[in-house]
Design a protein around this motif. Structure first.
Motif, PDB file in Angstrom:
ATOM      1  N   PHE A 369       0.849  -1.186   0.000  1.00  0.00           N
ATOM      2  CA  PHE A 369       0.000   0.000   0.000  1.00  0.00           C
ATOM      3  C   PHE A 369       0.887   1.239   0.000  1.00  0.00           C
ATOM      4  N   THR A 370       0.485   2.239  -0.780  1.00  0.00           N
ATOM      5  CA  THR A 370       1.251   3.480  -0.828  1.00  0.00           C
ATOM      6  C   THR A 370       0.315   4.637  -1.142  1.00  0.00           C
ATOM      7  N   ARG A 371       0.850   5.849  -1.061  1.00  0.00           N
ATOM      8  CA  ARG A 371       0.084   7.063  -1.353  1.00  0.00           C
ATOM      9  C   ARG A 371       0.474   7.597  -2.725  1.00  0.00           C
ATOM     10  N   SER A 372      -0.511   8.007  -3.490  1.00  0.00           N
ATOM     11  CA  SER A 372      -0.236   8.518  -4.833  1.00  0.00           C
ATOM     12  C   SER A 372       0.356   9.921  -4.802  1.00  0.00           C
ATOM     13  N   GLN A 373       0.184  10.612  -3.678  1.00  0.00           N
ATOM     14  CA  GLN A 373       0.728  11.959  -3.558  1.00  0.00           C
ATOM     15  C   GLN A 373       0.921  12.292  -2.090  1.00  0.00           C
ATOM     16  N   PRO A 379      -2.937   5.454   2.678  1.00  0.00           N
ATOM     17  CA  PRO A 379      -2.642   4.998   1.312  1.00  0.00           C
ATOM     18  C   PRO A 379      -3.898   4.972   0.442  1.00  0.00           C
ATOM     19  N   ASP A 380      -3.734   5.323  -0.821  1.00  0.00           N
ATOM     20  CA  ASP A 380      -4.853   5.261  -1.763  1.00  0.00           C
ATOM     21  C   ASP A 380      -4.557   4.362  -2.958  1.00  0.00           C
ATOM     22  N   LEU A 381      -3.413   3.685  -2.933  1.00  0.00           N
ATOM     23  CA  LEU A 381      -3.060   2.713  -3.972  1.00  0.00           C
ATOM     24  C   LEU A 381      -2.656   1.393  -3.328  1.00  0.00           C
ATOM     25  N   GLN A 382      -3.128   0.300  -3.896  1.00  0.00           N
ATOM     26  CA  GLN A 382      -2.721  -1.034  -3.447  1.00  0.00           C
ATOM     27  C   GLN A 382      -2.065  -1.763  -4.606  1.00  0.00           C
ATOM     28  N   PHE A 383      -0.996  -2.504  -4.309  1.00  0.00           N
ATOM     29  CA  PHE A 383      -0.343  -3.355  -5.290  1.00  0.00           C
ATOM     30  C   PHE A 383      -0.620  -4.816  -4.950  1.00  0.00           C
ATOM     31  N   ALA A 384      -0.873  -5.597  -5.969  1.00  0.00           N
ATOM     32  CA  ALA A 384      -1.017  -7.048  -5.809  1.00  0.00           C
ATOM     33  C   ALA A 384      -0.129  -7.700  -6.866  1.00  0.00           C
ATOM     34  N   PHE A 385       0.880  -8.411  -6.404  1.00  0.00           N
ATOM     35  CA  PHE A 385       1.849  -9.042  -7.295  1.00  0.00           C
ATOM     36  C   PHE A 385       1.371 -10.453  -7.626  1.00  0.00           C
ATOM     37  N   ILE A 386       1.211 -10.730  -8.917  1.00  0.00           N
ATOM     38  CA  ILE A 386       0.652 -11.997  -9.385  1.00  0.00           C
ATOM     39  C   ILE A 386       1.761 -12.832 -10.012  1.00  0.00           C
ATOM     40  N   LEU A 387       1.818 -14.090  -9.636  1.00  0.00           N
ATOM     41  CA  LEU A 387       2.878 -14.988 -10.110  1.00  0.00           C
ATOM     42  C   LEU A 387       2.535 -15.616 -11.454  1.00  0.00           C
ATOM     43  N   ALA A 388       1.830 -14.873 -12.271  1.00  0.00           N
ATOM     44  CA  ALA A 388       1.429 -15.336 -13.602  1.00  0.00           C
ATOM     45  C   ALA A 388       1.064 -14.115 -14.426  1.00  0.00           C
ATOM     46  N   LEU A 389       0.968 -14.300 -15.720  1.00  0.00           N
ATOM     47  CA  LEU A 389       0.476 -13.245 -16.591  1.00  0.00           C
ATOM     48  C   LEU A 389      -1.043 -13.232 -16.513  1.00  0.00           C
ATOM     49  N   SER A 442     -10.454  12.067 -11.558  1.00  0.00           N
ATOM     50  CA  SER A 442      -9.406  11.795 -10.569  1.00  0.00           C
ATOM     51  C   SER A 442      -9.133  10.303 -10.420  1.00  0.00           C
ATOM     52  N   ASP A 443     -10.117   9.466 -10.726  1.00  0.00           N
ATOM     53  CA  ASP A 443      -9.889   8.017 -10.684  1.00  0.00           C
ATOM     54  C   ASP A 443      -8.869   7.600 -11.744  1.00  0.00           C
ATOM     55  N   MET A 444      -8.941   8.213 -12.902  1.00  0.00           N
ATOM     56  CA  MET A 444      -7.947   7.952 -13.945  1.00  0.00           C
ATOM     57  C   MET A 444      -6.572   8.453 -13.515  1.00  0.00           C
ATOM     58  N   ASP A 445      -6.506   9.641 -12.922  1.00  0.00           N
ATOM     59  CA  ASP A 445      -5.223  10.188 -12.481  1.00  0.00           C
ATOM     60  C   ASP A 445      -4.533   9.236 -11.512  1.00  0.00           C
ATOM     61  N   ASN A 446      -5.298   8.640 -10.616  1.00  0.00           N
ATOM     62  CA  ASN A 446      -4.746   7.717  -9.632  1.00  0.00           C
ATOM     63  C   ASN A 446      -4.114   6.506 -10.310  1.00  0.00           C
ATOM     64  N   LEU A 447      -4.776   5.973 -11.333  1.00  0.00           N
ATOM     65  CA  LEU A 447      -4.247   4.801 -12.023  1.00  0.00           C
ATOM     66  C   LEU A 447      -3.001   5.134 -12.835  1.00  0.00           C
ATOM     67  N   VAL A 448      -2.929   6.341 -13.385  1.00  0.00           N
ATOM     68  CA  VAL A 448      -1.713   6.751 -14.095  1.00  0.00           C
ATOM     69  C   VAL A 448      -0.524   6.693 -13.146  1.00  0.00           C
ATOM     70  N   THR A 449      -0.704   7.202 -11.938  1.00  0.00           N
ATOM     71  CA  THR A 449       0.360   7.131 -10.936  1.00  0.00           C
ATOM     72  C   THR A 449       0.698   5.682 -10.615  1.00  0.00           C
ATOM     73  N   GLY A 450      -0.328   4.840 -10.509  1.00  0.00           N
ATOM     74  CA  GLY A 450      -0.096   3.431 -10.223  1.00  0.00           C
ATOM     75  C   GLY A 450       0.746   2.743 -11.282  1.00  0.00           C
ATOM     76  N   VAL A 451       0.472   3.025 -12.559  1.00  0.00           N
ATOM     77  CA  VAL A 451       1.267   2.447 -13.649  1.00  0.00           C
ATOM     78  C   VAL A 451       2.729   2.847 -13.511  1.00  0.00           C
ATOM     79  N   ARG A 452       2.976   4.097 -13.252  1.00  0.00           N
ATOM     80  CA  ARG A 452       4.356   4.576 -13.154  1.00  0.00           C
ATOM     81  C   ARG A 452       5.090   3.952 -11.970  1.00  0.00           C
ATOM     82  N   LEU A 453       4.387   3.762 -10.866  1.00  0.00           N
ATOM     83  CA  LEU A 453       5.020   3.148  -9.700  1.00  0.00           C
ATOM     84  C   LEU A 453       5.339   1.677  -9.948  1.00  0.00           C
ATOM     85  N   ILE A 454       4.444   0.955 -10.618  1.00  0.00           N
ATOM     86  CA  ILE A 454       4.730  -0.444 -10.946  1.00  0.00           C
ATOM     87  C   ILE A 454       5.974  -0.547 -11.815  1.00  0.00           C
ATOM     88  N   ARG A 455       6.051   0.283 -12.846  1.00  0.00           N
ATOM     89  CA  ARG A 455       7.207   0.207 -13.746  1.00  0.00           C
ATOM     90  C   ARG A 455       8.500   0.577 -13.018  1.00  0.00           C
TER      91      ARG A 455
END
Length: 562
Positions: A369-373, A379-389, A442-455
């Motif tokens: 869990f982390t904060r987008s800003q 935290p307003d973002l959650q990461f879930a790491f998946i062991l598959a595509l 703002s929901d889209m803005d949050n996901l843009v931040t999420g993509v950048r953090l994953i990468r």
């Protein structure tokens, strides 16, 4: 696992019960089980689907089959086309059968942030602050980390719901945690403790390497010392294969339920209360089909209005997320290659022998869990790491993907609100589901931040050294990535994380469907007790909070007769 502990209701059973609970899912099993523990009380638990005695349910890896496509244990609903998702239709899995969605979910045990519940209390939901609901989380839980079986400040040791660490940790789960630390996140060993923020390994609702759904916890009566124990209650009748067609009323009082079972329609009568636990889609659907909801919509459907309650079906909220994928040719990950298939043979034998290995994994072992800003209170973002595509869902599910890993970034508190309505007055037809994903920018803005953090995490040495290549992100470019390309990717690939709530919301305002004691407003003898009563989404997976709601509901119901 034996089902000898459940008393099955047959054609000759009594049609009179003290309580009728509709829906044997995450909440319904808990409500019915707790109510049936009272001396001298009779309870009927109605469930449309089958029992939960199947290898795809109890083997954790079965989630890969159960959750992504329609099957006898998954309603497999679909939404209306979503304009912000390029008019795509979203697949909406919902558990069908004993245990409900706790029989098909990813088994991740997350309660949410304490502020989520304090907000409920601030919205007028008296009795639902974090300090007031924490005892119910602890009451439900049997956490395997607790030494000597003693409760601590945040966890319970003696509840019916087993919560534990993964028995066999995949090496890529540790790689993800290390990469997130290298990217600047902090380590968190307990997302349900004092602090939620950070990265770490998820605890899961399992016991001895098997899924521990709410049917095992509250119906089959497995306890903390013997997972094979099955003890029944004469007071509890479990009616599988039973469709609730409508709630019946005498004036404004709920008196029972009209059901279809074995091709026969009949009425079951409730001497005390009817409790609806059918979930965020089917609970509002049943209320509407029974004449409770927006009067104009009911009249359009040819349904007599029992009570005009405008909030029924409104306030639909769901976690929408975006996934970044990376193909990696290794047998340590799940996927289709000759090397992976060969590895699965000894892994299957290992699981059958001692319930460890890759078949004991929920495939979602790590996250965070982390904060987008800066400046956010939680935290307003959650990461879930998946062991598959992560593959296709719904009708396109089943396509064979090569080995690799994925990571979800989830917007924990979306501002978009949707609606559930009837397609017809027949409960056998799926409801109309329109989440209106990304209808608030703002929901889209949050996901843009999420993509950048994953990468950023994927680029760290701990993961990058394993090699592989990202899929479908070539046009993002280097560094932060091209925002236009990221937004286009989100519109084409974002989807639900399967956490719908809020459609029978609890509260005191004009759109509240139930009061803080979960009683349906404007009628008597009727409550709703499931994820649909959440006034706002919590910051995390919704199974644990739904079970908490059920535990508290049982106490509220019992208190009403004293």
């Amino acid at each position: 696992m034996s089902d000898s502990g459940i008393r099955r209701a047959g054609a000759g059973e009594n049609d009179q019960y003290d309580y009728i609970v509709i829906g044997a899912g995450s909440s319904g099993c808990a409500v019915a089980g707790r109510l049936a523990d009272q001396p001298g009380v009779t309870v009927a638990l109605l469930e449309t689907g089958p029992d939960d005695h199947h290898y795809t349910v109890w083997a954790p890896v079965g989630v890969a089959k159960l959750a992504v496509k329609e099957n006898p244990r998954n309603y497999g609903y679909h939404t209306a086309p979503q304009p912000a998702l390029n008019n795509r239709v979203s697949f909406q899995p919902r558990g069908r059968g004993l245990g409900g969605s706790s029989s098909i979910n990813g088994m991740v045990y997350i309660r949410g942030h304490r502020n989520d519940y304090d907000r409920w209390a601030q919205l007028g939901c008296r009795g639902w602050s974090f300090e007031e609901v924490l005892p119910y989380f602890r009451k439900a839980e049997a956490n395997g980390r607790l030494p000597n079986g003693r409760d601590d400040a945040f966890h319970g040791a003696h509840g019916p719901l087993h919560v534990c660490d993964q028995r066999t940790l995949n090496p890529f789960s540790r790689r993800f945690v290390d990469a997130a630390l290298q990217a600047g996140m902090r380590l968190n060993s307990d997302f349900n403790g004092q602090h939620q923020e950070g990265v770490g390994l998820y605890q899961v609702t399992q016991y001895n390497g098997e899924r521990w759904n709410t049917a095992r916890a509250y119906l089959h009566r497995g306890d903390a010392t013997d997972a094979s124990f099955s003890g029944g209650r004469d007071a509890l009748a479990v009616l599988t294969g039973t469709i609730a067609l409508r709630i019946e009323f005498d004036g404004k009082r709920a008196t029972g339920v009209r059901v279809l079972r074995d091709g026969v329609t009949r009425s079951l009568h409730a001497r005390r209360e009817v409790v609806v636990c059918a979930g965020a889609f089917n609970s509002p659907q049943l209320l509407l089909a029974s004449g409770i909801g927006p009067g104009e919509h009911l009249r359009e459907m040819g349904i007599d209005v029992v009570h005009d309650l405008p909030g029924v079906g409104e306030n639909l909220q769901d976690h929408i997320d975006i996934t970044i994928k990376k193909a990696v040719p290794t047998a340590d990950l799940y996927g289709y290659s000759w090397r992976n298939i060969v590895r699965m043979i000894p892994e299957l034998m290992r699981y059958r022998r001692d319930r460890t290995g890759m078949f004991a994994s929920n495939i979602i072992e790590a996250g965070g869990f982390t904060r987008s800003q800066a400046g956010l209170t939680e935290p307003d973002l959650q990461f879930a790491f998946i062991l598959a595509l992560v593959g296709s869902r719904g009708k396109n599910a089943g396509k064979k993907a090569p080995p690799g890993y994925s990571c979800h970034a989830t917007n924990l508190r979306p501002k978009s609100r949707g609606v559930v309505r009837l397609r017809s007055r027949d409960m056998r037809e799926a409801p109309l589901i329109d989440p209106r994903y990304l209808s608030v920018e703002s929901d889209m803005d949050n996901l843009v931040t999420g993509v950048r953090l994953i990468r950023r995490i994927f680029a760290q040495p701990a993961l990058a050294q394993a090699g592989g290549r990202e899929l479908m992100t070539d046009d993002f470019g280097p560094g932060e990535g091209d925002e236009h390309a990221i937004r286009a990717y989100i519109r084409e690939h974002a989807d639900t994380l399967f956490h719908p709530v809020g459609t029978c919301k609890m509260g005191v305002d004009e759109l509240a469907v139930v009061d803080p004691e979960l009683r349906v407003r404007g009628v008597e003898g009727l409550r709703v007790a499931d994820a649909s009563v959440m006034p706002t989404l919590i910051g995390g997976n919704t199974n644990a909070p739904t079970i908490m709601i059920a535990e508290k509901a049982a106490d509220l119901i019992r208190a009403a007769v004293h």
